[in-house]
Motif scaffolding. Structure first.
Motif, PDB file in Angstrom:
ATOM      1  N   UNK A 238     -88.789  56.776  -2.827  1.00 53.20           N
ATOM      2  CA  UNK A 238     -87.564  56.245  -3.385  1.00 53.20           C
ATOM      3  C   UNK A 238     -86.435  56.377  -2.363  1.00 53.20           C
ATOM      4  N   UNK A 239     -85.605  55.347  -2.301  1.00 55.47           N
ATOM      5  CA  UNK A 239     -84.391  55.357  -1.482  1.00 55.47           C
ATOM      6  C   UNK A 239     -83.201  55.246  -2.425  1.00 55.47           C
ATOM      7  N   UNK A 240     -82.160  56.007  -2.154  1.00 53.83           N
ATOM      8  CA  UNK A 240     -81.022  55.930  -3.051  1.00 53.83           C
ATOM      9  C   UNK A 240     -79.734  56.425  -2.449  1.00 53.83           C
ATOM     10  N   UNK A 241     -78.656  56.232  -3.206  1.00 52.87           N
ATOM     11  CA  UNK A 241     -77.325  56.658  -2.788  1.00 52.87           C
ATOM     12  C   UNK A 241     -76.602  57.252  -3.980  1.00 52.87           C
ATOM     13  N   UNK A 242     -75.640  58.117  -3.689  1.00 55.10           N
ATOM     14  CA  UNK A 242     -74.838  58.749  -4.738  1.00 55.10           C
ATOM     15  C   UNK A 242     -73.387  58.816  -4.294  1.00 55.10           C
ATOM     16  N   UNK A 243     -72.504  58.933  -5.270  1.00 54.20           N
ATOM     17  CA  UNK A 243     -71.094  59.087  -4.969  1.00 54.20           C
ATOM     18  C   UNK A 243     -70.421  59.993  -5.986  1.00 54.20           C
ATOM     19  N   UNK A 244     -69.402  60.703  -5.530  1.00 51.86           N
ATOM     20  CA  UNK A 244     -68.645  61.619  -6.389  1.00 51.86           C
ATOM     21  C   UNK A 244     -67.201  61.617  -5.926  1.00 51.86           C
ATOM     22  N   UNK A 245     -66.274  61.567  -6.901  1.00 53.57           N
ATOM     23  CA  UNK A 245     -64.858  61.723  -6.574  1.00 53.57           C
ATOM     24  C   UNK A 245     -64.235  62.648  -7.601  1.00 53.57           C
ATOM     25  N   UNK A 246     -63.541  63.677  -7.135  1.00 55.80           N
ATOM     26  CA  UNK A 246     -62.876  64.618  -8.017  1.00 55.80           C
ATOM     27  C   UNK A 246     -61.395  64.719  -7.707  1.00 55.80           C
ATOM     28  N   UNK A 247     -60.594  64.862  -8.743  1.00 53.06           N
ATOM     29  CA  UNK A 247     -59.144  65.019  -8.600  1.00 53.06           C
ATOM     30  C   UNK A 247     -58.712  66.196  -9.466  1.00 53.06           C
TER      31      UNK A 247
ATOM     32  N   UNK B 281     -54.027  86.955  -7.038  1.00 48.77           N
ATOM     33  CA  UNK B 281     -53.470  85.758  -7.666  1.00 48.77           C
ATOM     34  C   UNK B 281     -54.495  85.171  -8.630  1.00 48.77           C
ATOM     35  N   UNK B 282     -53.984  84.512  -9.656  1.00 48.39           N
ATOM     36  CA  UNK B 282     -54.840  83.919 -10.675  1.00 48.39           C
ATOM     37  C   UNK B 282     -54.183  82.621 -11.126  1.00 48.39           C
ATOM     38  N   UNK B 283     -54.873  81.492 -10.928  1.00 48.04           N
ATOM     39  CA  UNK B 283     -54.342  80.197 -11.334  1.00 48.04           C
ATOM     40  C   UNK B 283     -55.436  79.410 -12.046  1.00 48.04           C
ATOM     41  N   UNK B 284     -55.023  78.427 -12.841  1.00 45.21           N
ATOM     42  CA  UNK B 284     -55.964  77.560 -13.540  1.00 45.21           C
ATOM     43  C   UNK B 284     -55.676  76.107 -13.185  1.00 45.21           C
ATOM     44  N   UNK B 285     -56.657  75.261 -13.386  1.00 40.79           N
ATOM     45  CA  UNK B 285     -56.497  73.846 -13.068  1.00 40.79           C
ATOM     46  C   UNK B 285     -57.492  73.033 -13.880  1.00 40.79           C
ATOM     47  N   UNK B 286     -57.287  71.696 -13.900  1.00 36.64           N
ATOM     48  CA  UNK B 286     -58.161  70.814 -14.662  1.00 36.64           C
ATOM     49  C   UNK B 286     -58.666  69.689 -13.765  1.00 36.64           C
ATOM     50  N   UNK B 287     -59.858  69.840 -13.201  1.00 39.03           N
ATOM     51  CA  UNK B 287     -60.415  68.769 -12.380  1.00 39.03           C
ATOM     52  C   UNK B 287     -60.972  67.628 -13.243  1.00 39.03           C
ATOM     53  N   UNK B 288     -60.789  66.433 -12.771  1.00 36.08           N
ATOM     54  CA  UNK B 288     -61.368  65.229 -13.357  1.00 36.08           C
ATOM     55  C   UNK B 288     -62.316  64.642 -12.316  1.00 36.08           C
ATOM     56  N   UNK B 289     -63.429  64.070 -12.738  1.00 35.92           N
ATOM     57  CA  UNK B 289     -64.377  63.529 -11.756  1.00 35.92           C
ATOM     58  C   UNK B 289     -65.062  62.278 -12.284  1.00 35.92           C
ATOM     59  N   UNK B 290     -65.485  61.430 -11.355  1.00 34.86           N
ATOM     60  CA  UNK B 290     -66.370  60.307 -11.643  1.00 34.86           C
ATOM     61  C   UNK B 290     -67.564  60.433 -10.703  1.00 34.86           C
ATOM     62  N   UNK B 291     -68.710  59.959 -11.146  1.00 37.41           N
ATOM     63  CA  UNK B 291     -69.931  60.134 -10.380  1.00 37.41           C
ATOM     64  C   UNK B 291     -70.888  58.979 -10.634  1.00 37.41           C
ATOM     65  N   UNK B 292     -71.819  58.789  -9.717  1.00 32.94           N
ATOM     66  CA  UNK B 292     -72.833  57.767  -9.910  1.00 32.94           C
ATOM     67  C   UNK B 292     -73.965  57.931  -8.921  1.00 32.94           C
TER      68      UNK B 292
END
Length: 302
Positions: free
Chosen positions: A70-79, A48-59
């Motif tokens: 250093x102390x820190x945090x990160x976040x990521x969300x993909x759709x 099988x072969x399929x394509x898709x378009x992920x969108x993401x925000x990050x910080x």
């Protein structure tokens, strides 16, 4: 759909640009997002072969503590925006992924930082019914960054992980996911110009109890090339870009899946004017991707 997805990215960049005038307490970080295009090939007969378009925000945000690290945090969300009319489309394909992580990096020498991190991910499929409720995974380990003069930075991470929440159709005695699992990641970042950073990295992960009630193990690896370049503007707005190939394989049935993605995005830096300054001023590594991404593709491999 693409235009709709770019709205939150634009809002994030505008918010970050507005915030740059504020005092971040010597902290450093970034906020941004982007779009990518992916091609997925699965060798299960028929292929099988399929394509898709992920969108993401990050910080990410980190700040110095007691002059020792250093102390820190990160976040990521993909759709992922899937065209469900594709002939090989599978409703078991992943749609949403969220990752958050906390880090601490200790300054051993001016060039060497060693620390640890803990991460949490949540993965959901296109069809989210009672049998496909999101998987939740925790993982963590150690990490290190070493600067080779002004032109290069090498880095590495290693650790363990476990999927602790899974759909209700799985009994607690036969769970699936990134279980009894481990991972490593290594790479090098090159700063050819003040405005640019180019990173090559490799990830490897494995899970002893990945699929079919833990009977099948999983093996995963990823090769990626990414970069960031600050635009010639009065504010530290940069364009980001990447190409990545991920491979996922299970131990039984000779089934494997590959995911080739290309991406382009924007990112706003704060606490630094260039990528090199950002890393040297305390930017932290992101959490490895494969512990979360392997769970994203678990049901498609089943």
């Amino acid at each position: 759909m693409v235009k709709q997805l770019f709205v939150p990215v634009s809002a994030l960049v505008v918010a970050a640009a507005s915030a740059t005038a504020q005092d971040f307490g010597n902290g450093v970080g970034y906020i941004g997002g982007g779009l990518s295009y992916g091609e997925v090939v699965e060798n299960r007969s028929p292929d099988s072969n399929v394509s898709y378009m992920p969108f993401y925000v990050e910080g990410q945000y980190s700040f110095p503590v007691y002059g020792m690290g250093f102390v820190g945090a990160e976040g990521y969300f993909g759709y992922a925006d899937w065209d469900e009319s594709q002939a090989d489309f599978d409703q078991d394909n992943p749609e949403r992924e969220m990752r958050v992580a906390l880090h601490y990096s200790h300054i051993v020498t001016p060039d060497l930082r060693v620390g640890g991190f803990a991460a949490y991910s949540r993965s959901a499929l296109v069809t989210d019914d009672l049998q496909r409720e999101p998987y939740e995974t925790i993982y963590g380990g150690i990490e290190a960054q070493y600067f080779l003069g002004d032109d290069f930075m090498v880095f590495g991470q290693a650790g363990l992980g476990d999927t602790f929440e899974f759909p209700p159709d799985q009994s607690t005695g036969d769970p699936e996911g990134f279980r009894d699992a481990r991972f490593v990641r290594a790479g090098v970042t090159w700063f050819p110009l003040d405005s640019t950073a180019i990173t090559f990295e490799y990830e490897n992960a494995s899970a002893d109890s990945f699929l079919n009630g833990g009977d099948d193990s999983g093996s995963f690896h990823s090769i990626g090339l990414s970069g960031e370049t600050v635009l010639p503007m009065d504010i530290p707005l940069e364009v980001t870009y990447f190409a990545r190939r991920d491979f996922y394989e299970i131990s039984v049935g000779d089934v494997d899946l590959s995911d080739l993605t290309f991406g382009l995005g924007v990112r706003f830096l704060f606490g630094a004017e260039t990528p090199r300054d950002s890393w040297q001023n305390g930017r932290l590594l992101t959490a490895p991707r494969l512990p979360a991404r392997s769970v994203d593709w678990l049901e498609a491999l089943d």
